[in-house]
Design a protein around this motif. Sequence first.
Motif, PDB file in Angstrom:
ATOM      1  N   LEU A 289      35.797  36.767  37.834  1.00  0.00           N
ATOM      2  CA  LEU A 289      35.815  38.265  38.442  1.00  0.00           C
ATOM      3  C   LEU A 289      35.726  38.731  39.154  1.00  0.00           C
ATOM      4  O   LEU A 289      34.091  39.298  38.535  1.00  0.00           O
ATOM      5  N   ASP A 290      35.424  38.899  40.269  1.00  0.00           N
ATOM      6  CA  ASP A 290      34.640  39.212  41.574  1.00  0.00           C
ATOM      7  C   ASP A 290      35.021  41.130  41.551  1.00  0.00           C
ATOM      8  O   ASP A 290      36.117  41.172  42.101  1.00  0.00           O
ATOM      9  N   ILE A 291      33.522  41.716  41.752  1.00  0.00           N
ATOM     10  CA  ILE A 291      34.529  42.881  42.436  1.00  0.00           C
ATOM     11  C   ILE A 291      33.688  43.498  44.290  1.00  0.00           C
ATOM     12  O   ILE A 291      32.535  42.891  43.916  1.00  0.00           O
ATOM     13  N   LEU A 292      34.700  43.615  44.424  1.00  0.00           N
ATOM     14  CA  LEU A 292      34.349  43.497  46.061  1.00  0.00           C
ATOM     15  C   LEU A 292      34.042  45.004  46.647  1.00  0.00           C
ATOM     16  O   LEU A 292      35.561  45.996  46.535  1.00  0.00           O
ATOM     17  N   ILE A 293      33.277  46.641  46.873  1.00  0.00           N
ATOM     18  CA  ILE A 293      33.180  47.419  47.072  1.00  0.00           C
ATOM     19  C   ILE A 293      33.165  47.196  48.967  1.00  0.00           C
ATOM     20  O   ILE A 293      32.142  47.198  49.555  1.00  0.00           O
TER      21      ILE A 293
ATOM     22  N   ALA B  46      42.145  33.499  32.425  1.00  0.00           N
ATOM     23  CA  ALA B  46      42.887  33.404  33.339  1.00  0.00           C
ATOM     24  C   ALA B  46      43.972  34.643  32.968  1.00  0.00           C
ATOM     25  O   ALA B  46      44.009  35.583  34.185  1.00  0.00           O
ATOM     26  N   ASP B  47      44.486  34.985  32.555  1.00  0.00           N
ATOM     27  CA  ASP B  47      45.705  35.569  31.659  1.00  0.00           C
ATOM     28  C   ASP B  47      44.941  37.357  32.077  1.00  0.00           C
ATOM     29  O   ASP B  47      46.118  37.816  31.750  1.00  0.00           O
ATOM     30  N   ASN B  48      44.106  37.588  31.737  1.00  0.00           N
ATOM     31  CA  ASN B  48      43.710  38.791  31.403  1.00  0.00           C
ATOM     32  C   ASN B  48      42.834  39.441  32.695  1.00  0.00           C
ATOM     33  O   ASN B  48      42.740  40.232  33.243  1.00  0.00           O
ATOM     34  N   ALA B  49      43.234  38.360  34.068  1.00  0.00           N
ATOM     35  CA  ALA B  49      42.266  38.753  34.662  1.00  0.00           C
ATOM     36  C   ALA B  49      42.699  39.934  35.696  1.00  0.00           C
ATOM     37  O   ALA B  49      42.176  41.151  36.336  1.00  0.00           O
ATOM     38  N   TYR B  50      44.289  40.091  36.076  1.00  0.00           N
ATOM     39  CA  TYR B  50      44.365  40.548  36.713  1.00  0.00           C
ATOM     40  C   TYR B  50      44.697  42.099  35.909  1.00  0.00           C
ATOM     41  O   TYR B  50      44.501  43.006  36.688  1.00  0.00           O
ATOM     42  N   GLU B  51      44.772  41.877  34.510  1.00  0.00           N
ATOM     43  CA  GLU B  51      44.427  43.333  33.773  1.00  0.00           C
ATOM     44  C   GLU B  51      43.342  43.933  34.190  1.00  0.00           C
ATOM     45  O   GLU B  51      43.212  44.857  34.185  1.00  0.00           O
ATOM     46  N   ARG B  52      42.255  43.830  33.814  1.00  0.00           N
ATOM     47  CA  ARG B  52      41.251  44.032  33.276  1.00  0.00           C
ATOM     48  C   ARG B  52      40.328  44.597  34.924  1.00  0.00           C
ATOM     49  O   ARG B  52      40.083  45.261  35.304  1.00  0.00           O
ATOM     50  N   GLY B  53      40.471  43.143  36.088  1.00  0.00           N
ATOM     51  CA  GLY B  53      40.692  43.573  37.442  1.00  0.00           C
ATOM     52  C   GLY B  53      41.120  45.077  38.019  1.00  0.00           C
ATOM     53  O   GLY B  53      40.299  45.658  38.441  1.00  0.00           O
TER      54      GLY B  53
ATOM     55  N   ALA C 209      38.409  40.186  43.443  1.00  0.00           N
ATOM     56  CA  ALA C 209      38.987  38.977  43.491  1.00  0.00           C
ATOM     57  C   ALA C 209      39.016  37.497  42.402  1.00  0.00           C
ATOM     58  O   ALA C 209      37.867  38.450  41.391  1.00  0.00           O
ATOM     59  N   VAL C 210      39.677  36.784  42.271  1.00  0.00           N
ATOM     60  CA  VAL C 210      39.442  35.092  41.427  1.00  0.00           C
ATOM     61  C   VAL C 210      39.346  34.872  42.561  1.00  0.00           C
ATOM     62  O   VAL C 210      40.566  34.156  43.171  1.00  0.00           O
ATOM     63  N   GLY C 211      37.647  33.919  42.667  1.00  0.00           N
ATOM     64  CA  GLY C 211      37.973  32.959  43.963  1.00  0.00           C
ATOM     65  C   GLY C 211      38.247  33.561  45.196  1.00  0.00           C
ATOM     66  O   GLY C 211      37.450  34.839  45.505  1.00  0.00           O
ATOM     67  N   ASN C 212      39.275  33.415  46.196  1.00  0.00           N
ATOM     68  CA  ASN C 212      39.875  34.018  47.244  1.00  0.00           C
ATOM     69  C   ASN C 212      40.525  35.746  47.386  1.00  0.00           C
ATOM     70  O   ASN C 212      40.919  35.542  47.826  1.00  0.00           O
ATOM     71  N   LYS C 213      40.842  34.991  45.887  1.00  0.00           N
ATOM     72  CA  LYS C 213      42.497  35.731  46.384  1.00  0.00           C
ATOM     73  C   LYS C 213      42.455  37.323  45.377  1.00  0.00           C
ATOM     74  O   LYS C 213      41.324  37.466  44.590  1.00  0.00           O
TER      75      LYS C 213
END
Lengths: 387, 603
Positions: free
Chosen positions: B489-493, B507-514, B537-541
Motif C-alpha cells: 500500500l502506497d501513500i501519495l501526498i 489485500a482484503d484490508n488494503a482499502y480499510e487501512r488506506g 494506492a495499490v499498484g496504479n490503483k
Amino acid sequence: MSEKKTLGIYVHIPFCKQKCRYCDFLSFPIANEETKDAYVDALIRNIQEQAAVCADRYIVDTIYIGGGTPSLLSVEQLKKICYAIGNSFQIDPDYEWTLEVNPNSAGDDVKLMMLRKAGINRLSIGAQSTCERQLQTLGRVHSVQDIFLTYEAACKAEFTNINVDLMYGIFGQTVEEFAKSLEDILYIAPQHLSAYQLIIEEGTPFYDLYHSGQAKLPSEEEIAQMEEILFSWTQLAGMHRYEISNFAKPGCESRHNLRYWRLQDYLAIGLGASGFFFGDPGIRSENTKNLMEYLEHPTAGTITQVPIHNEMEEFCFLGLRMLEEGIDCENFRKMFGRRIETVYPPALFERFIQQGLMEKKSAPREAYVLTPRGAEVSNQIMAEFIQ
Amino acid sequence: MSINQQLIRNFCIIAHIDHGKSTLADRIIEKTGLLTQREMQAQVLDNMDLERERGITIKAQACRIIYKANDGNEYIFNLIDTPGHVDFNYEVSRSLAACDGAILVVDAAQGIEAQTLANVYLALDHDLDVFPVINKIDLPSADPERVIHEIEDVIGLEAQDAPLISAKNGINIEEVLEQIVSKIPAPQGDPEAPLKALIFDSIYDSYKGVIVFCRIKEGTVRKGTAIKMMATGATANVVEVGYFGAGQFIECDELPAGMVGYITASIKNVKDTMVGDTITELNRPAAEPLPGYKKVHPMVYCGLYPADGAKYGDLRDALDKLQLNDASLFYEPETSIALGFGFRCGFLGLLHLEIIQERLEREYNLDLVTTAPGVVYHVNKTDGTQIELTNPSNLPDPSEILSMEEPIVSAEIMVTTDFIGPIMELCQSRRGVYLGMEYIETTRALLKYELPLNEIIYDFFDALKSRSKGYASFDYELKGYVESKLVKLDILINHEEVDALSFIVHADNAYERGRKMCEKLKDEIPRHLFEIPIQAAVGNKIIARETVKAMRKDVLAKCYGGDISRKRKLLEKQKEGKKRMRQIGNVEVPQKAFMSVLKLDEE
C-alpha cells in the motif's frame, strides 16, 4: 549643516475606565487625578530629556498620542503635553498629529475645538461596532450613540482627518451585523478606517473564554464574507486599502503609522512605549512598564541593537503589509546599500509571483507587493523573509 | 576450598506480569540478609530505569545469596531473574536452562493467566522442578483455595502445601526459602570434565569489556583458562571469574560445575557471546555443545530516522552503543526520499522496538521519526529465488513476484467466559484461524488461534485489553510462514509517493487501512497555500483519497511600533516550525504525521 531627518513621536497614555476584554496593551483601569498629573509631569520630563539628546538633528512631522485612553486626560493635561512637544522639538509645518479618543470620553465640540487649537489635527475614534450587544461583548465602555455624538462633535470642531476603528470576527457576530456596522460608519464618511479582525491574545479574558469553548467565533466562511463586504464597500466609498487592515481616502493615509512600516525613526514617550532609530545597527528602545519607576525615571527602559540583516528582514515583512507601496526596491537600496535581489534569491520572489501571491510593480516605483490572495495568507510569505 | 554442590540451588521465578515476581525476588534477597531494608531500592534486580518504570524485566539478571536453612546448613542460592515478555522468549528459555528449578508465583486473586501457563510449560520443557507460591494473599479479593485448585487442575502441579505469601508485606517468605531447599534439586555435573558453560546473558562494560553471565554445567573455569565459544568460534583468555552480589560483581578464584557466575575475558563485542552459546576450554574442548542454541532473528523491522537530519551520526553512535549490550538489535543504514538518512532496524518484537526507541530518546537525547513497523515477509520470485523482505520499499516489481508468505504465530488467549464473544470477533477481524478452546474452570477459557504476526504487532494487545475490560491475557510463539495474498500500500501526498509510509498489508484490508491512513494524514498535515490531495494506492490503483484544503487565511491584523518585535518572533516561530517538517515535493509534512499512522486503531 546637513538636512535634518524627520521624526515621529509616539506618546502612550496607559489609563482606561475599564480594560476591554480583548485588550493586551499596557493599560490600567482608572487612575486618580494625582496619578494622572504625576504621569503628565513625567511625560513632559521624558519629552524634554529626549529632546535634549536629539531635537537638533530632527524635524518632527508626525505625532501620535495613543493608549490606553488618551481622552481620559483633561484638556489641560493634554495641552501641557502638546506644548511640551511643540516647545522642545522643531515641528514641520505640514505635520500630522493624532489623538486616540474613546467615544465615551472624547468630550463635546468645545473640548475637541480646544484640542484642535492646541495643535492636534487628526482624531482616531475607537468605535469597534455599532451594535450594542457587541460593544458589551467586547467590554467597551461606550454606547453606539456615543460614537455618533463624538463624530459630530469632531466635525463641528473642524477635524477634517478622522479615523474610525472597526472590529470584525467578534464572538457571536453575524455577517449582517458586521455589514450594518460598516454601513453606519461609511455613512458618516470618515477619511480613514481601520478594520481589524479580532485577535484572541493570550492573557486576556477573551483567551479564556475562547479556549473554554463557551463562546463561538464566526466561521472561516463568515469571516471571508465579512471581508468581501469590507473590501468592496470601502472601495465604493472611495477608500483604498493601503495596508492589510487600513483604508483611507487618497491623501488621508496615516503618515505616522506608515513610519512604522517604512522603518523610519520614531521616538517613544510614555510608559512601555517603543521607539526605533534606523542605522547600522538600528536601535529599538522600550520604556519601562513599571508605572512607579516611570514616574521617577521616565528614561528607564531597555535598548536593543537591531543588526542590519534584521532590519532588512523587517523592512520586507513590514513593507509587505503596505498593499500598494510594498517592498520598495529603491528605498531598500538607499537604506541598505545593496539591491534586494542580492539579499533574497530572485527565485523566492518568482515562486510567490508564480503562486499568484505577489506582484512586481515597475511604476510608479519598482516594488514587490502582495496580491489580495497574498494578503490573506501574508504570514506565510513574510516568514520566508526571516533568517 | 571447594564448593559443595549439594548446598547450591539454582532457580528462577516465573509468573504472569504483575503477579509479583520482582517483589518476591526483592524479599528473598532481603530475607537472606545481604541487604538491609534501607539499602534496598525497590526491585533490586530490575536496575534499568526503564525496567522499573514499566515494571518488566528486560535483561536477565542474577544474584547469589547465602541462606542458613532450618537444617543448619548454609546454602548458596543463585537466583536468575528472567525477562517477562514474549518478545524475549528465547532469552527466557536460556535463562531457564541455567536453572534447576523454578518458583511459580500465582496471584491469589487473579489465578492462572496466559503467561503463567506459557512460562510453566517452558520451565517443564527444560526439566525444571517447579513449585507454586500463592502471592498477594492479603488482597481482599484473594481466594487461595480456588487458585490452589486451579493450579492442580490446569497445570497438574501439587499445590496443597504451596506457601501462601504476600511478597509486598513480607508475609511467609521463610516458607518459600525452605521450599527452595527442599523442592529444588542440587545441580549436577563433574567439575573435572571438559568445560561446558551456558551463556544466558552478557553485558558490555567499558572497563572490563563484555561480562558473560553463565551457568557452569560441566568442568571448572578459572582465571587464565583459554576459552572458546562453540557456536561463534570466538576465543579468549579468562581475565576474571566471579559471582553476583546484590547489584555488584564479586571476584572469586574459580567457578566449578553447578555454579552460576560471570566471566570477563577482554571480549569487545557481545556478538561474540551469543545467548545460548556454550563456552568450552580451547585446549580441552567438550565433545558437543549444550543443546538449545539458536541464532535469534529479528521479527519486527522499522525505519528509525533522526528528526533532525544533522543528528544522523549521533543516531549511529547511539545504536552502536546499544548494540554492545543487545546482540539481538539489528540495524543497517537506509535512505528514504521523505526522511533522508536513517537506519532499518530489526527487533525481537514490538516491545523490544519501543524499548530501544525510548532508550535512544531518553539516554541519547535523540528525537526520532519511526516508520510503520513490519514483519519479515518471504517473497518468492518467478526466477525461483526467495528474498526476505524487511522494507516494503524493496518489494520487487509485481511481474517478478510469484507469491508472498507471511509469518504466522500460534496464540493462546486466556479470558473469562463473558468476553469470549468479543475476543473471538477480534481474532476473526485480525484474520485469525480458530484452533480450539479449553475451559480452565467454569468461568474461564483458553482460546487457541493462529494469527498472522503482522496483525498483532501494532495494537493487538491493547485491543484485547479493551475488549475484555483488562481481563484477557495473551501469549504467542512463532509457528512458521504461510502463503498469503499481500499487497504493498502506497501513500501519495500531492501526487508524490512517500516511501516512508508504504507498507505491506493483506489485500482484503488494503482499502480499510488506506482510508484510515488518508484520514489520519489529513488531520496531521497543516493547510498549505494550495490544496493537497492525499491518496492511498495499490499498484496504479487509487483506493482512497482525502484532501487538505488550501489555507484560507493567515494574517496578523495589527502591527504597529510596539508590536514589531513580538510579531517578528511569531514569524520566526512559524519559520522554525517549518524547518522541523519534512519536505515532500512542495508539501511540508510534520514528523508527527509519520508517527500518527502507526496508531490507526486508537480512537
